[in-house]
Design a protein around this motif. Structure first.
Motif, PDB file in Angstrom:
ATOM      1  N   ASN A 143       0.829  -1.201   0.000  1.00  0.00           N
ATOM      2  CA  ASN A 143       0.000   0.000   0.000  1.00  0.00           C
ATOM      3  C   ASN A 143       0.864   1.252   0.000  1.00  0.00           C
ATOM      4  O   ASN A 143       0.647   2.179  -0.786  1.00  0.00           O
ATOM      5  N   ARG A 144       1.880   1.295   0.864  1.00  0.00           N
ATOM      6  CA  ARG A 144       2.762   2.467   0.971  1.00  0.00           C
ATOM      7  C   ARG A 144       3.661   2.635  -0.242  1.00  0.00           C
ATOM      8  O   ARG A 144       3.816   3.739  -0.762  1.00  0.00           O
ATOM      9  N   LYS A 145       4.275   1.536  -0.689  1.00  0.00           N
ATOM     10  CA  LYS A 145       5.295   1.651  -1.742  1.00  0.00           C
ATOM     11  C   LYS A 145       4.719   1.727  -3.146  1.00  0.00           C
ATOM     12  O   LYS A 145       5.304   2.358  -4.019  1.00  0.00           O
ATOM     13  N   LEU A 146       3.592   1.064  -3.383  1.00  0.00           N
ATOM     14  CA  LEU A 146       3.031   1.042  -4.735  1.00  0.00           C
ATOM     15  C   LEU A 146       1.768   1.877  -4.876  1.00  0.00           C
ATOM     16  O   LEU A 146       1.271   2.063  -5.976  1.00  0.00           O
ATOM     17  N   GLY A 147       1.237   2.340  -3.762  1.00  0.00           N
ATOM     18  CA  GLY A 147       0.033   3.156  -3.818  1.00  0.00           C
ATOM     19  C   GLY A 147      -1.232   2.367  -4.096  1.00  0.00           C
ATOM     20  O   GLY A 147      -2.260   2.952  -4.450  1.00  0.00           O
ATOM     21  N   LEU A 148      -1.176   1.044  -3.941  1.00  0.00           N
ATOM     22  CA  LEU A 148      -2.381   0.235  -4.127  1.00  0.00           C
ATOM     23  C   LEU A 148      -3.325   0.446  -2.950  1.00  0.00           C
ATOM     24  O   LEU A 148      -2.885   0.798  -1.856  1.00  0.00           O
ATOM     25  N   SER A 149      -4.600   0.219  -3.175  1.00  0.00           N
ATOM     26  CA  SER A 149      -5.540   0.323  -2.060  1.00  0.00           C
ATOM     27  C   SER A 149      -5.241  -0.783  -1.064  1.00  0.00           C
ATOM     28  O   SER A 149      -4.589  -1.778  -1.390  1.00  0.00           O
ATOM     29  N   ARG A 150      -5.720  -0.610   0.149  1.00  0.00           N
ATOM     30  CA  ARG A 150      -5.469  -1.624   1.179  1.00  0.00           C
ATOM     31  C   ARG A 150      -6.062  -2.973   0.779  1.00  0.00           C
ATOM     32  O   ARG A 150      -5.423  -4.013   0.976  1.00  0.00           O
ATOM     33  N   SER A 151      -7.260  -2.970   0.224  1.00  0.00           N
ATOM     34  CA  SER A 151      -7.891  -4.248  -0.156  1.00  0.00           C
ATOM     35  C   SER A 151      -7.161  -4.883  -1.337  1.00  0.00           C
ATOM     36  O   SER A 151      -6.957  -6.103  -1.359  1.00  0.00           O
ATOM     37  N   ASP A 152      -6.720  -4.077  -2.311  1.00  0.00           N
ATOM     38  CA  ASP A 152      -5.957  -4.617  -3.437  1.00  0.00           C
ATOM     39  C   ASP A 152      -4.613  -5.181  -2.969  1.00  0.00           C
ATOM     40  O   ASP A 152      -4.163  -6.221  -3.446  1.00  0.00           O
ATOM     41  N   SER A 153      -3.989  -4.490  -2.027  1.00  0.00           N
ATOM     42  CA  SER A 153      -2.717  -4.950  -1.483  1.00  0.00           C
ATOM     43  C   SER A 153      -2.886  -6.291  -0.784  1.00  0.00           C
ATOM     44  O   SER A 153      -2.097  -7.222  -0.995  1.00  0.00           O
ATOM     45  N   LEU A 154      -3.912  -6.416   0.047  1.00  0.00           N
ATOM     46  CA  LEU A 154      -4.161  -7.658   0.761  1.00  0.00           C
ATOM     47  C   LEU A 154      -4.517  -8.776  -0.213  1.00  0.00           C
ATOM     48  O   LEU A 154      -4.048  -9.908  -0.072  1.00  0.00           O
ATOM     49  N   ASN A 155      -5.304  -8.457  -1.242  1.00  0.00           N
ATOM     50  CA  ASN A 155      -5.658  -9.458  -2.260  1.00  0.00           C
ATOM     51  C   ASN A 155      -4.416  -9.955  -2.996  1.00  0.00           C
ATOM     52  O   ASN A 155      -4.306 -11.142  -3.313  1.00  0.00           O
ATOM     53  N   MET A 156      -3.467  -9.057  -3.263  1.00  0.00           N
ATOM     54  CA  MET A 156      -2.243  -9.444  -3.955  1.00  0.00           C
ATOM     55  C   MET A 156      -1.403 -10.383  -3.080  1.00  0.00           C
ATOM     56  O   MET A 156      -0.901 -11.399  -3.553  1.00  0.00           O
ATOM     57  N   VAL A 157      -1.255 -10.035  -1.809  1.00  0.00           N
ATOM     58  CA  VAL A 157      -0.509 -10.890  -0.880  1.00  0.00           C
ATOM     59  C   VAL A 157      -1.171 -12.270  -0.806  1.00  0.00           C
ATOM     60  O   VAL A 157      -0.495 -13.301  -0.891  1.00  0.00           O
ATOM     61  N   GLU A 158      -2.490 -12.290  -0.661  1.00  0.00           N
ATOM     62  CA  GLU A 158      -3.231 -13.561  -0.578  1.00  0.00           C
ATOM     63  C   GLU A 158      -3.061 -14.378  -1.854  1.00  0.00           C
ATOM     64  O   GLU A 158      -2.884 -15.599  -1.796  1.00  0.00           O
ATOM     65  N   ALA A 159      -3.091 -13.722  -3.014  1.00  0.00           N
ATOM     66  CA  ALA A 159      -2.950 -14.430  -4.291  1.00  0.00           C
ATOM     67  C   ALA A 159      -1.563 -15.048  -4.424  1.00  0.00           C
ATOM     68  O   ALA A 159      -1.427 -16.191  -4.874  1.00  0.00           O
ATOM     69  N   ILE A 160      -0.538 -14.324  -4.020  1.00  0.00           N
ATOM     70  CA  ILE A 160       0.832 -14.843  -4.087  1.00  0.00           C
ATOM     71  C   ILE A 160       0.984 -16.049  -3.170  1.00  0.00           C
ATOM     72  O   ILE A 160       1.505 -17.094  -3.571  1.00  0.00           O
ATOM     73  N   LEU A 161       0.510 -15.926  -1.932  1.00  0.00           N
ATOM     74  CA  LEU A 161       0.622 -17.033  -0.981  1.00  0.00           C
ATOM     75  C   LEU A 161      -0.197 -18.244  -1.436  1.00  0.00           C
ATOM     76  O   LEU A 161       0.247 -19.387  -1.306  1.00  0.00           O
ATOM     77  N   ARG A 162      -1.378 -18.000  -1.986  1.00  0.00           N
ATOM     78  CA  ARG A 162      -2.226 -19.090  -2.494  1.00  0.00           C
ATOM     79  C   ARG A 162      -1.519 -19.820  -3.639  1.00  0.00           C
ATOM     80  O   ARG A 162      -1.499 -21.047  -3.693  1.00  0.00           O
ATOM     81  N   HIS A 163      -0.901 -19.055  -4.534  1.00  0.00           N
ATOM     82  CA  HIS A 163      -0.183 -19.653  -5.670  1.00  0.00           C
ATOM     83  C   HIS A 163       0.994 -20.504  -5.167  1.00  0.00           C
ATOM     84  O   HIS A 163       1.234 -21.600  -5.677  1.00  0.00           O
ATOM     85  N   MET A 164       1.718 -20.009  -4.182  1.00  0.00           N
ATOM     86  CA  MET A 164       2.827 -20.767  -3.612  1.00  0.00           C
ATOM     87  C   MET A 164       2.325 -22.056  -2.959  1.00  0.00           C
ATOM     88  O   MET A 164       2.908 -23.127  -3.150  1.00  0.00           O
ATOM     89  N   CYS A 165       1.237 -21.969  -2.198  1.00  0.00           N
ATOM     90  CA  CYS A 165       0.670 -23.150  -1.529  1.00  0.00           C
ATOM     91  C   CYS A 165       0.198 -24.188  -2.543  1.00  0.00           C
ATOM     92  O   CYS A 165       0.416 -25.392  -2.352  1.00  0.00           O
ATOM     93  N   GLU A 166      -0.434 -23.732  -3.615  1.00  0.00           N
ATOM     94  CA  GLU A 166      -0.907 -24.657  -4.649  1.00  0.00           C
ATOM     95  C   GLU A 166       0.269 -25.373  -5.308  1.00  0.00           C
ATOM     96  O   GLU A 166       0.215 -26.575  -5.539  1.00  0.00           O
ATOM     97  N   ALA A 167       1.321 -24.632  -5.605  1.00  0.00           N
ATOM     98  CA  ALA A 167       2.500 -25.243  -6.233  1.00  0.00           C
ATOM     99  C   ALA A 167       3.108 -26.294  -5.312  1.00  0.00           C
ATOM    100  O   ALA A 167       3.425 -27.407  -5.746  1.00  0.00           O
ATOM    101  N   LEU A 168       3.239 -25.973  -4.037  1.00  0.00           N
ATOM    102  CA  LEU A 168       3.812 -26.919  -3.076  1.00  0.00           C
ATOM    103  C   LEU A 168       2.919 -28.146  -2.916  1.00  0.00           C
ATOM    104  O   LEU A 168       3.399 -29.276  -2.859  1.00  0.00           O
ATOM    105  N   SER A 169       1.611 -27.936  -2.861  1.00  0.00           N
ATOM    106  CA  SER A 169       0.709 -29.081  -2.701  1.00  0.00           C
ATOM    107  C   SER A 169       0.681 -29.952  -3.949  1.00  0.00           C
ATOM    108  O   SER A 169       0.335 -31.136  -3.872  1.00  0.00           O
TER     109      SER A 169
END
Length: 95
Positions: free
Chosen positions: A14-40
């Motif tokens: 949010n601070r560094k890229l100027g994304l909204s708080r919800s967009d920032s959280l969605n991006m973090v969740e998407a990255i972690l979800r993608h990592m979890c799917e790859a590992l599983s």
């Protein structure tokens, strides 16, 4: 010592890229979800400059209860380990 959380990562986006708080959280969740799917799915995850999450299959083995000394079988399983990159190790050692 403090702990870095998902919310902290989202706040940094949010601070560094100027994304909204919800967009920032969605991006973090998407990255972690993608990592979890790859590992599983049995894939290792490598993040350049950070490290690698590795999967390893451990076979069945005999363990020993340290309190009683009784041998017990340990079933086969898959474990995940993390190996830090040299860049991360260097940054940590400099403090």
């Amino acid at each position: 010592m403090s702990t870095l959380t998902r919310a902290d990562l989202a706040e940094a986006l949010n601070r560094k890229l100027g994304l909204s708080r919800s967009d920032s959280l969605n991006m973090v969740e998407a990255i972690l979800r993608h990592m979890c799917e790859a590992l599983s799915n049995g894939e290792n995850v490598k993040i350049s400059g950070f490290g690698t999450f590795l999967l390893r299959d451990k076979g069945e083995r005999v363990g020993r209860n340290p309190k009683t000394g009784i041998e017990v079988p340990i079933t086969p399983r898959r474990v995940m380990t993390f190996r830090a990159s040299q860049m991360l190790k260097d940054r940590i050692s400099k403090g």
